[in-house]
Design an enzyme around this catalytic site. Sequence first.
Site, PDB file in Angstrom:
ATOM      1  N   LYS A 205      52.948  36.370  35.974  1.00  0.00           N
ATOM      2  CA  LYS A 205      53.747  35.761  34.915  1.00  0.00           C
ATOM      3  C   LYS A 205      53.430  36.426  33.585  1.00  0.00           C
ATOM      4  O   LYS A 205      52.252  36.589  33.290  1.00  0.00           O
ATOM      5  CB  LYS A 205      53.392  34.272  34.859  1.00  0.00           C
TER       6      LYS A 205
ATOM      7  N   LYS B 298      48.287  35.624  34.860  1.00  0.00           N
ATOM      8  CA  LYS B 298      49.113  35.078  33.785  1.00  0.00           C
ATOM      9  C   LYS B 298      48.688  35.760  32.490  1.00  0.00           C
ATOM     10  O   LYS B 298      47.536  35.674  32.067  1.00  0.00           O
ATOM     11  CB  LYS B 298      48.906  33.568  33.686  1.00  0.00           C
TER      12      LYS B 298
ATOM     13  N   LYS C 226      45.667  32.277  22.960  1.00  0.00           N
ATOM     14  CA  LYS C 226      45.193  32.069  24.322  1.00  0.00           C
ATOM     15  C   LYS C 226      44.540  33.330  24.908  1.00  0.00           C
ATOM     16  O   LYS C 226      44.402  33.472  26.114  1.00  0.00           O
ATOM     17  CB  LYS C 226      46.352  31.570  25.201  1.00  0.00           C
TER      18      LYS C 226
ATOM     19  N   GLU D  37      42.089  39.305  39.843  1.00  0.00           N
ATOM     20  CA  GLU D  37      42.339  37.868  39.646  1.00  0.00           C
ATOM     21  C   GLU D  37      42.996  37.253  40.888  1.00  0.00           C
ATOM     22  O   GLU D  37      42.636  36.169  41.331  1.00  0.00           O
ATOM     23  CB  GLU D  37      43.270  37.649  38.437  1.00  0.00           C
TER      24      GLU D  37
ATOM     25  N   TYR E  21      64.692  29.789  35.102  1.00  0.00           N
ATOM     26  CA  TYR E  21      65.594  28.803  34.506  1.00  0.00           C
ATOM     27  C   TYR E  21      67.043  29.112  34.880  1.00  0.00           C
ATOM     28  O   TYR E  21      67.928  28.311  34.618  1.00  0.00           O
ATOM     29  CB  TYR E  21      65.405  28.782  32.983  1.00  0.00           C
TER      30      TYR E  21
HETATM   31  C1  PBG Z   1      51.184  26.187  30.212  1.00  0.00           C
HETATM   32  C2  PBG Z   1      52.342  26.963  30.681  1.00  0.00           C
HETATM   33  C3  PBG Z   1      53.085  27.853  29.901  1.00  0.00           C
HETATM   34  C4  PBG Z   1      54.158  28.267  30.683  1.00  0.00           C
HETATM   35  C5  PBG Z   1      54.053  27.637  31.929  1.00  0.00           C
HETATM   36  N1  PBG Z   1      52.888  26.829  31.918  1.00  0.00           N
HETATM   37  C6  PBG Z   1      52.915  28.280  28.487  1.00  0.00           C
HETATM   38  C7  PBG Z   1      51.650  28.812  28.016  1.00  0.00           C
HETATM   39  O1  PBG Z   1      50.792  29.250  28.773  1.00  0.00           O
HETATM   40  O2  PBG Z   1      51.473  28.810  26.794  1.00  0.00           O
HETATM   41  C8  PBG Z   1      55.237  29.186  30.201  1.00  0.00           C
HETATM   42  C9  PBG Z   1      56.507  29.173  30.947  1.00  0.00           C
HETATM   43  C10 PBG Z   1      57.642  29.798  30.256  1.00  0.00           C
HETATM   44  O3  PBG Z   1      57.530  30.405  29.168  1.00  0.00           O
HETATM   45  O4  PBG Z   1      58.748  29.691  30.805  1.00  0.00           O
HETATM   46  N2  PBG Z   1      50.022  26.246  30.880  1.00  0.00           N
END
Ligand code: PBG
Length: 328
Positions: free
Chosen positions: A252, A199, A221, A237, A317
């Site tokens: 992601k 991620k 983050k 990872e 989505y």
């Molecule tokens: C939070 C989380 C996020 C998303 C899914 N779970 C946002 C982030 O890490 O700040 C993002 C999903 C999206 O943008 O559609 N843990």
Amino acid sequence: MERISLPIRPRRNRKSQAIRALVAETKLSVDDLIMPLFLIEGDNQRVAVESMPEIDRLSCDLIVEEVCALDSLGIKAVALFPSLPESIKDREATESKNSKGLLQITIKAIKEAVPQMCVITDVAMDPYSSDGHDGLVEGGEILNDATLPILADMAVAQARAGADIVAPSDMMDGRIGYIREELDEAGFENVGILAYSAKYCSAFYGPFRDALDSAPKAGDKKTYQMDPANVDEAVREVELDIDEGADIVMVKPALSYLDVIAAVRSSVDVPVAAYNVSGEYAMICAAAERGWVEKETAMMEMLLSIKRAGADIILTYFAKEAAKLLQR
Ligand code: PBG
């Protein structure tokens, strides 16, 4: 016109829809899609997400209706994200383990109404945290090991409510193994783990953070989510998460990371998911609204590209809209 003899003419395989369908290397199916859903408290509540056209936050009763509609379109899995009032949030994300909390109640309601629907839940502190971070914050630092028991309690609460798969999206080190052990100990050895393994720290989560009002209160983050510059690290990872017990791994976002999806796909033998995130959704919608791209075609091309890169599963989505098109 002079006749030219060309033994190989790739265009022959493109000359009709029938032939194009026969030779298509990648096929998108409704079975590949997971629809993310945003929850809010209350009854008969529907609140639009400004930056995500046609996506609403829904109260439990309306979520159940929506899940029925998704089920009849052939969608087999949903991913749930609760949007909570600020007053309920605290430093330790206490609300996340409340058996009567919004997420837990909604999981139960869905599993009662549509038991065949696979319910996937997000494991991370941010929707519940007054700091808006995925882990516990102390003096501006995101603590790794102190976060793990909080995540495990959250996962067990979700499993107890009926979640089929828990999906840690927090990027703390060692969380998959820790959560696996706690789930097993609580008797949930059949609850799966979809690990957000690679991620990235991405600008494409903006609309999602609007939807949940979950943006970090301070800092960013970058100390836990991955650097967009890296791909070898993504494979590392993913391997770690598999060793710790992940059933499915995820990359992601998806679009700017198709190379990462391909690298992961070629190095592991577990199912690979990709998250077509909120910003990717918003970009297509915004351009389509201006008439700059044709929405349905752009959407299907984007989803196909994620599949072609190597994703077996796509969180998007667009799942509902794509399912309607795939039915035709
Ligand atoms: C939070 C989380 C996020 C998303 C899914 N779970 C946002 C982030 O890490 O700040 C993002 C999903 C999206 O943008 O559609 N843990």
